[in-house]
Design a protein around this motif. Structure first.
Motif, short mmCIF file in Angstrom:
data_model
loop_
_atom_site.label_atom_id
_atom_site.label_comp_id
_atom_site.label_asym_id
_atom_site.label_seq_id
_atom_site.Cartn_x
_atom_site.Cartn_y
_atom_site.Cartn_z
N UNK A 189 0.86 -1.18 0.00
CA UNK A 189 0.00 0.00 0.00
C UNK A 189 0.89 1.23 0.00
N UNK A 190 0.61 2.15 -0.92
CA UNK A 190 1.44 3.34 -1.03
C UNK A 190 0.56 4.57 -0.84
N UNK A 191 0.82 5.32 0.22
CA UNK A 191 -0.02 6.47 0.54
C UNK A 191 0.69 7.74 0.07
N UNK A 192 0.36 8.19 -1.12
CA UNK A 192 1.01 9.36 -1.74
C UNK A 192 2.52 9.29 -1.56
N UNK A 193 3.14 8.26 -2.08
CA UNK A 193 4.55 8.01 -1.74
C UNK A 193 5.49 9.05 -2.33
#
Lengths: 270, 518
Positions: A189-193
């Motif tokens: 999961x990438x949160x605004x990476x």
């Protein structure tokens, strides 16, 4: 092969992959912070070994949904949820599921790079050491593999014992990705990476995301619609805690089915 | 790039009087601090300097010898008078002499004036007339002086040997007898040893000195009583510096003599440092755990806020209140109970039911607990949540997250709390008077006897030593330099303890960058 029950489709959910290609399945999921509803009756399937992007205006609930996927809300006493999330067919909230195990299978990378105040090596080995029982030699190999997978090895191989905080922002973010990869997740999961990174670092991270999908399921939350268009295979548009439209990225950006989607996309992209 | 020593502190133009006011307050504070430290340093360190002895001849022909202390105007405003420190307490009943300046005929500094430092009666000032050994010929003049010097060296070694023998052979036996473990044979052995001790002491006591005071009175002085003999007027600057260094070292390394008005302060240094160290060991884990609970575990509701406010306010409670609490709860309550359960055979003489190092440390730990909690909590609050989430997202449990990521990051803050606690605790005297400080406890609480660290023992403390010397000694004027020296030492000890903690914190910080980077 068992026939999977097709979940009740939410409005606008239109995806073209087979049910058995589903990695994560969200059905009827709702979530509230105290009295404030954040997500309402979400239903969607995330395909295995693809990049799925969640887009939408600020406060639409896309990050909340992402954090629900590896139960990061567990610690917040105010959060109440309903519905079901399945990982490879298993309910992640089932009592026999260990949260630590779930989080190893569903890794997460946050908006701002958050390396621990340790050496580069220790950062990557952190998750492995939590599991314990790994010999030094295998630990070394896994750290090297993870750093190579995150396209960081060549830049740091000579200073693995240096502090992780001595790296640049883009390197730190790739280090965090390596740290997550090291524990061998199925889903990332990438949160605004890339939102805290400069354009060149952003490109590197995006390239990394495209490379990783051969072995991982990726879910990406982003504000940047070009980014979603560049790297994702499927895109879900969320607004006010609801799923508005979910489709293959090309379709969603070129030929959105709903007015709201089109307004959002054109309004921002113009 | 300008370096700090190149940078110029300059008042901004046109800032008006407030800038001057602010700069003035800083200057005043620094000046006052410098004055304080300077006074302590000059008065304290000057105490060890072997000043010249003046031989004063008065108009009426009388003579006196002593060191000039100060000169003040006479009360009636006509002329001035000088204060001389003349020693010889057993002859004059006083060691001071006031002399009107107008009555002084001449002042000279004859080389042969001798200053003897003795175990009892303090300093003796006079002329050496003769050396009368127990066996052998009587010597006079320079020969007497060299004989005395060599004898004092031997005496010193004999005294040390005797002391070691008493420590190693006699003391353990006495302690065994006191604890009731030994039998009749041990009692006999003790009596034999004590007889031998008396014998050896007597063997040292045979030689005698004959001295004459400045006004011609004769005096016989057993050499065994003499600790040191000097002729300050015959000493060069280098010799005086050497004597000064040795004096300062004796002050640091020896125990007190003559009801704390002379001798050294080693037991007090040891007691102060040990007290602070035991206190730190007690308060840091408690404070850190409490802060972790308040900041990381507890539900952040009204009750937690109330507890937090309460903790902060506890820091303002006067220290004597903690002393009363410590006396009532630790000493009489817990200590009394412990005695009744485990040390019943030695009652009514208390073991833990009286003030001691443990109770004093606990009381100070309680006193400094709020400081540690507040500092640690602030450190924990500064750690961004994404660090915690990062650890959790890798499959760490909450305990693993705390122990491997959060607490290491908060270590500098914990050490800051410890530094503040040490700074506050090392200077506290009031509560200690209730819970275990002693006027005189030459036996330090650490020795070779199991369990090596004796937490139930009373201890000496630099702060209390100052108080005691200043208010309970017979002659405050005589103890004054010692008080200054002790005060200077207390400041230095606290400084040293703080520097150690700061160094430790810096070391931890520089290992992986600072918090501000994350």
């Amino acid at each position: 092969m068992p026939v999977m029950r097709e979940p009740a489709p939410s409005r606008g959910a239109f995806v073209d992959f087979a049910p058995e290609a589903t990695s994560l399945e969200v059905s009827g999921f709702g979530l509230r912070y105290g009295d404030k509803p954040a997500l309402r009756n979400l239903t969607l399937r995330v395909p295995r070994h693809r990049v799925t992007a969640f887009i939408g205006p600020s406060g639409c609930g896309k990050s909340t949904l992402l954090r629900a996927l590896n139960r990061l809300h567990d610690l917040n006493e105010e959060v109440q949820w309903e519905g079901r999330i399945r990982l490879e067919g298993q309910d992640i909230h089932a009592p026999e599921v260990s949260v630590a195990e779930l989080r190893r299978r569903v890794g997460m990378v946050f908006q701002a790079p958050n390396p621990f105040p340790m050496s580069i090596y220790d950062n990557v080995a952190f998750g492995l050491r939590l599991q314990g029982g790994m010999r030094k030699r295998r630990l070394d190999d896994t750290v090297e593999w993870a750093l190579r997978s995150a396209a960081l090895w060549d830049e740091v191989k000579d200073r693995l014992q240096a502090s992780a905080w001595s790296l640049s922002g883009g390197q730190q973010q790739r280090l965090v990705i390596a740290r997550t990869l090291a524990v061998g997740p199925e889903v990332l999961l990438l949160d605004e990476p890339a939102s805290a990174l400069d354009p060149i670092s952003t490109l590197k991270v995006e390239e990394l995301i495209r490379n990783l999908k051969s072995s991982l399921t990726l879910v990406l939350v982003t504000h940047n619609m070009q980014q979603a268009a560049r790297v994702s295979d499927y895109t879900a548009f969320l607004q006010d805690g609801e799923l508005v439209e979910y489709a293959p990225t090309d379709t969603l950006f070129t030929n959105p089915r709903l007015r709201r989607t089109e307004n959002y996309i054109t309004g921002r992209m113009a | 790039m300008s370096r700090w020593w190149q940078g110029r502190a300059r008042l901004p133009r046109g800032e008006g009087p407030w800038a001057w006011l602010a700069a003035g307050s800083v200057t005043l504070s620094v000046a006052l601090l410098a004055l304080l430290l300077g006074l302590l340093a000059i008065r304290g360190l000057g105490h060890f300097w072997p000043g010249d002895i003046a031989l004063v001849t008065l108009e009426d022909g009388r003579q006196l010898a002593g060191r000039e202390v100060k000169e003040v105007p006479l009360p009636d405003g006509e002329g001035r008078e000088r204060l001389y420190r003349t020693g010889n307490r057993e002859l004059d009943g006083d060691i001071w002499a006031w002399v009107p300046v107008a009555a002084i005929e001449t002042v000279s500094h004859p080389r042969e004036l001798v200053s003897l430092e003795r175990r009892h009666w303090g300093e003796l000032v006079g002329r050496l007339v003769a050396w009368v050994p127990e066996q052998g010929p009587r010597l006079e003049g320079e020969a007497a002086w060299s004989a005395l010097q060599s004898r004092l060296g031997t005496l010193e070694r004999q005294r040390e040997a005797l002391e070691r023998w008493r420590e190693q052979t006699l003391s353990p036996l006495v302690r065994r007898l006191e604890s009731g473990e030994a039998d009749a044979a041990a009692t006999d052995a003790l009596q034999a040893l004590q007889a031998r001790l008396r014998e050896r002491r007597a063997a040292m006591a045979g030689d005698r000195l004959i001295l004459a005071t400045a006004d011609g009175r004769r005096l016989v002085q057993p050499v065994e009583e003499v600790l040191r003999a000097t002729r300050p007027n015959a000493m060069g600057v280098l010799a005086k510096l050497g004597a000064w260094g040795r004096g300062a070292w004796r002050f640091l390394s020896e125990g007190p003599r003559a009801a704390n008005t002379a001798g050294g302060v080693w037991p007090a240094i040891f007691g102060t440092v040990l007290l602070v160290m035991v206190m730190s060991l007690l308060v840091t884990p408690f404070g850190v755990l409490a802060a972790v609970y308040l900041n990381e575990v507890a539900h952040q509701g009204r009750l937690t806020r109330l507890v937090r406010i309460g903790v902060r306010n506890l820091a303002g409670v006067p220290s004597i209140v903690y002393g009363v609490f410590g006396l009532g709860v630790f000493v009489y309550g817990i200590g009394g109970r412990l005695d009744a359960w485990f040390f019943a055979d030695t009652l009514p003489s208390p073991t833990f039911g009286t003030g001691g190092l443990l109770w004093a440390s606990l009381t100070l730990a309680l006193l400094t607990l709020p400081v540690v909690i507040v500092a640690t909590e602030e450190g924990l609050a500064r750690i961004p949540d994404r660090q915690r989430e990062g650890a959790l997202a890798l499959g760490a449990t909450r305990l693993e997250m705390l122990s491997r990521v959060v607490l290491p990051m908060a270590t500098p803050a914990m050490l800051t709390g410890m530094i503040l606690a040490v700074a506050r605790a090392a200077g506290e005297v009031a509560p200690l008077m209730l819970v275990g400080v002693a006027k005189l406890a030459p036996q330090v609480p650490v020795d070779g006897d199991f369990p090596f660290l004796h937490l139930e023992r009373k201890f000496m403390h630099l702060g209390y030593h100052i108080f005691d010397a200043a208010f309970h000694g017979g002659d405050v004027q005589a103890a004054m330099p010692l008080i200054y020296a002790t005060a200077l030492l207390l400041v230095l000890v606290i400084l040293l303890l703080n520097l150690t903690a700061i160094f430790l914190r810096h070391h931890l910080r520089s290992r992986h960058g600072t918090l501000s980077q994350c």
